[in-house]
Design an enzyme around this catalytic site. Structure first.
Site, mmCIF file in Angstrom:
data_model
loop_
_atom_site.group_PDB
_atom_site.id
_atom_site.type_symbol
_atom_site.label_atom_id
_atom_site.label_comp_id
_atom_site.label_asym_id
_atom_site.label_seq_id
_atom_site.Cartn_x
_atom_site.Cartn_y
_atom_site.Cartn_z
ATOM 1 N N HIS A 34 24.367 32.857 14.600
ATOM 2 C CA HIS A 34 25.604 32.243 15.074
ATOM 3 C C HIS A 34 26.633 32.203 13.937
ATOM 4 C CE1 HIS A 34 22.426 30.839 17.745
ATOM 5 N NE2 HIS A 34 23.350 30.608 18.661
ATOM 6 N N PRO A 124 18.157 21.235 18.507
ATOM 7 C CA PRO A 124 18.381 20.561 19.795
ATOM 8 C C PRO A 124 19.638 19.691 19.675
ATOM 9 C CG PRO A 124 16.083 20.367 19.104
ATOM 10 C CD PRO A 124 16.854 20.896 17.924
ATOM 11 N N LEU A 125 20.668 20.045 20.382
ATOM 12 C CA LEU A 125 21.977 19.437 20.142
ATOM 13 C C LEU A 125 21.956 17.937 20.429
ATOM 14 C CD1 LEU A 125 24.270 22.264 21.521
ATOM 15 C CD2 LEU A 125 23.722 21.735 19.143
ATOM 16 N N GLY A 162 28.725 20.800 21.859
ATOM 17 C CA GLY A 162 27.440 20.613 22.517
ATOM 18 C C GLY A 162 26.759 19.321 22.120
ATOM 19 N N ASN A 191 36.372 23.253 18.543
ATOM 20 C CA ASN A 191 36.860 24.625 18.723
ATOM 21 C C ASN A 191 37.006 25.031 20.180
ATOM 22 O OD1 ASN A 191 34.249 25.429 19.635
ATOM 23 N ND2 ASN A 191 33.582 25.764 17.524
ATOM 24 N N HIS A 265 30.361 33.284 19.052
ATOM 25 C CA HIS A 265 29.529 32.090 18.930
ATOM 26 C C HIS A 265 28.100 32.420 18.494
ATOM 27 C CE1 HIS A 265 27.682 28.195 19.939
ATOM 28 N NE2 HIS A 265 26.723 28.913 20.490
ATOM 29 N N ARG A 358 -1.208 -4.869 24.020
ATOM 30 C CA ARG A 358 0.149 -5.125 23.516
ATOM 31 C C ARG A 358 0.179 -6.447 22.743
ATOM 32 N NH1 ARG A 358 4.057 -7.600 28.233
ATOM 33 N NH2 ARG A 358 2.463 -8.738 29.384
ATOM 34 N N GLU A 412 16.332 4.550 24.707
ATOM 35 C CA GLU A 412 15.039 5.017 24.206
ATOM 36 C C GLU A 412 15.155 6.291 23.374
ATOM 37 O OE1 GLU A 412 14.425 2.643 27.936
ATOM 38 O OE2 GLU A 412 15.656 4.395 27.432
ATOM 39 N N PHE A 438 8.601 5.467 29.798
ATOM 40 C CA PHE A 438 9.896 5.899 29.286
ATOM 41 C C PHE A 438 9.775 6.788 28.050
ATOM 42 C CE2 PHE A 438 11.398 1.542 31.011
ATOM 43 C CZ PHE A 438 11.321 2.027 32.304
ATOM 44 N N HIS A 474 7.172 2.970 37.070
ATOM 45 C CA HIS A 474 6.868 2.418 35.755
ATOM 46 C C HIS A 474 5.422 2.663 35.330
ATOM 47 C CE1 HIS A 474 10.734 0.603 36.199
ATOM 48 N NE2 HIS A 474 10.604 -0.212 35.173
ATOM 49 N N ARG A 521 -0.816 -3.701 29.477
ATOM 50 C CA ARG A 521 -0.181 -4.955 29.886
ATOM 51 C C ARG A 521 -1.249 -6.001 30.207
ATOM 52 N NH1 ARG A 521 2.294 -6.686 35.644
ATOM 53 N NH2 ARG A 521 3.523 -8.490 34.968
#
Length: 667
Positions: A34, A124-125, A162, A191, A265, A358, A412, A438, A474, A521
């Protein structure tokens, strides 16, 4: 406002052109890459390094260096060109000639650990700008502890369109603005071009308004007007807020027939266009050749950094905080942590608490955070559910950075990337919590942390259908398998309080591997009932209950399902079936043990895996035709946990029945 009283603008032009020609020559040699971003941002980058940044190639890990992050990682040749021009000893011209080739330090995207001067892996943008937020936060937290004499540096980011389109950027931008991270300056390569064409194909967002709404100081300049860029950086450094400088640039600047279009590019310019660019830029020199006067000018940047580092070392050596400062940056005291966890585990073995893991994690953190003074906890708005805040942990706020607990908000993905940045900066051991379901939101940053070898601890609670009534949205069923699929990531699913404490010890003393703690939990019974000096979780899997005489079956389980395996073994014992029980809290640690040790643990009898997750990922333990699995085959449901375990057949009775079937089938 500039750090240098006089600037030779004609020489600075040539310094910028050196970046451009090295980028286009390297991409041409590789036949891929690039060139557009490095050529377009060469003026901005030259001003940044020539007038502001303090780095010393002779010590790339100098703690008070400025951090530079190329968030638009596809423009990696800008980083490599600058590193060569500054004189990093591992970035000779041979590396630029070998751009994107096997074994070269000049990978297609900047890879942390591959070469000096690369502060984080990008590509990874959105990851780079978000990781940089963590670096900037860590700088302010260290500054609060040691003052300007020892901690006084900046974090600079070059990002592209990006990066700002990716959702993670909003999480990070919002967080940085709220935290008032005034040592963070983002230079946006505005740009107007993406791979598909003009950005107006896909976005009409007013990015400057977005940043301003998030509490940032915002400016817009011509990215090819170096004086305007310098003035903007100077103003940014005077403002207490994080800063965005929108640098309007021409992508591929200097290539007369292709600049300003998406054609430049992500593809080589071609020999004809490169020849035209050389004429257009007034650069008569052959490929990969930099005139000595231009190289000397770049090396003066390094000389300035060396002087700054020398002055800093004098301040450090004279400081009464020297020992404490060095201790913050050093590896955690493994001996002290081992002794503390050993004492804690002995008490747990005696008390035999029936608690959710937990909660067991919270109990372990009381010990961990009292032993290691530079752990920094946090949660994505689930502190009371993740149990990540031990007693006395004050919050890190915009007005008080002395705390050790970060409220990341419902972000997250941003949290995971920010923790990567905190760890990369040095000085702190970050951990942060959310629900295991998550982890999908966090996964790209967790993966990058594993790729870089950054020791971050991800606390993931509510780890199965055992969370109950919140239902399948969940209830993680495939998430443990997905995490186990990431190389260089340790995934722990402890069975009780002792295994949980042992997992924390391993996670915090692993120098180059991030960890995920998958925690229940629901309350779980104690299964490690005898005190011992050995951290059995470090084995990955071990025999929790052995048989008298040869085994008829081996029941292998993790986490909350150890209770089910033990219950099944009891049922089988009544029937005269000898069932051993193996606890397997960390598949990754077990996988690297010698074959003979693995065989001794698993045995040769039929094996049954028991886990309230899908079977994927269990093949290393139950691959043989005569083995079986008790677990999930689809999504969960909303109901109390005991009802769900019965409904989905994850019970001691089901495991015992399967054991008998396998034993009979093998006869």
């Amino acid at each position: 406002m500039n750090q240098m009283a006089r600037i030779d603008t004609s020489m600075e032009t040539q310094m910028a052109n050196a970046i451009r020609v090295l980028a286009m020559d390297a991409v041409e040699a590789a036949k891929s890459g690039h060139p557009g971003a490095p050529m377009g941002m060469a003026d901005v980058a030259t001003v940044l390094f020539n007038r502001f940044i303090r780095v010393d190639p002779a010590d790339d890990k100098w703690p008070d260096r400025d951090r530079f992050v190329m968030s638009a990682g596809h423009g990696s040749m800008l980083v490599y060109a600058i590193s060569h021009l500054l004189g990093y000893d591992d970035m000779g011209m041979d590396q630029l000639r070998a751009f994107r080739q096997l074994g070269a330090r000049t990978a297609g995207h900047p890879e942390y650990g591959h070469a000096k001067g690369i502060e984080t892996t990008t590509g990874p943008l959105g990851q780079g700008i978000s990781t940089a937020v963590g670096m900037a936060l860590a700088e302010r937290m260290m500054n609060a502890r040691f003052g300007n004499d020892l901690v006084d540096h900046w974090t600079y980011v070059i990002c592209g369109d990006g990066c700002l389109m990716e959702g993670i950027s909003h999480e990070a931008i919002d967080f940085a603005g709220h935290q008032q991270l005034g040592r963070l300056i983002v230079l946006w390569d505005d740009n107007g071009i993406t791979i598909d064409g003009d950005t107006d194909l896909s976005t009409s967002t007013d990015q400057t308004a977005r940043f301003a709404a998030s509490g940032w100081h915002v400016q817009a300049v011509d990215g090819h007007d170096r004086e305007a860029v310098a003035e903007a950086i100077g103003k940014a450094r005077e403002d207490a807020r994080p800063s965005l400088i929108a640098c309007k640039t021409v992508i591929g600047f200097g290539a007369p027939n292709k600049q300003g279009s998406h054609d430049v590019h992500g593809a080589p310019l071609g020999a004809e266009e490169i020849a035209a660019a050389r004429v257009n830029l007034g650069w008569p020199h052959p490929p990969f050749e930099i005139p000595q006067d231009i190289l000397t000018s770049w090396r003066s940047v390094s000389a300035r950094g060396a002087e700054a580092r020398s002055a800093w070392l004098e301040r450090l050596n004279a400081s009464p905080d020297k020992a404490r400062f060095n201790a913050m940056l050093a590896a955690p005291d493994a001996v002290a942590l081992r002794d503390a966890i050993r004492s804690h585990s002995a008490k747990l073995a005696a008390d035999r608490p029936e608690v959710a893991t937990r909660k067991a994690s919270e109990m372990a953190l009381e010990v961990v955070n009292a032993t290691l003074k530079n752990t920094v906890g946090g949660s994505a708005d689930l502190t009371g559910s993740n149990n990540t805040r031990s007693k006395g942990m004050a919050a890190v706020t915009p007005t008080d950075r002395q705390g050790r607990y970060i409220h990341y908000g419902i972000r997250e993905h941003g949290m995971a990337a920010i923790m990567n940045g905190i760890a990369l900066h040095g000085g702190f051991l970050p951990y942060g919590g959310t629900f295991l379901a998550f982890s999908d939101y966090s996964r790209p940053a967790i993966r990058l942390g594993a790729l870089m070898g950054v020791p971050v601890v991800h606390v993931m609670t509510h780890d199965s259908i055992g969370l109950g009534e919140d239902g399948p949205t969940h209830q993680p069923v495939e998430h443990v398998a997905a995490l186990r699929a990431i190389p260089n990531l340790m995934v722990f699913r402890p069975a009780d309080a002792v295994e949980t404490a042992e997992a924390w010890e391993i996670a915090l003393t692993s120098p180059s591997t991030p960890s995920v703690l998958c925690l229940s939990r629901q309350n779980l019974p104690a299964v490690r009932l005898e005190p011992g000096d050995e951290n059995l979780t470090r084995q990955g899997a071990y025999v929790l209950r052995e048989t008298t005489g040869a085994r008829d079956v081996t029941l292998i389980a993790t986490g909350s399902e150890i209770e089910i395996a033990l219950g099944a073994a009891d049922l089988l014992a009544v029937q005269g079936v000898r069932a051993a029980v193996v606890s397997a809290p960390c598949f990754e640690l077990f996988a690297v043990r010698p074959d003979a040790e693995r065989e001794a643990v698993l045995g040769r009898a039929p094996r049954i895996g028991i886990e309230a997750q899908i079977r994927q990922g269990w093949d290393g333990l139950i691959l043989r035709p005569g083995d079986g699995f008790v677990g999930m085959t689809g999504f969960g449901a909303s109901a109390p946990a005991p009802a769900l375990y019965r409904h989905f057949g994850i019970t001691a009775e089901r495991a015992a029945d399967l054991a008998n079937q396998l034993i009979q089938g093998g006869k």
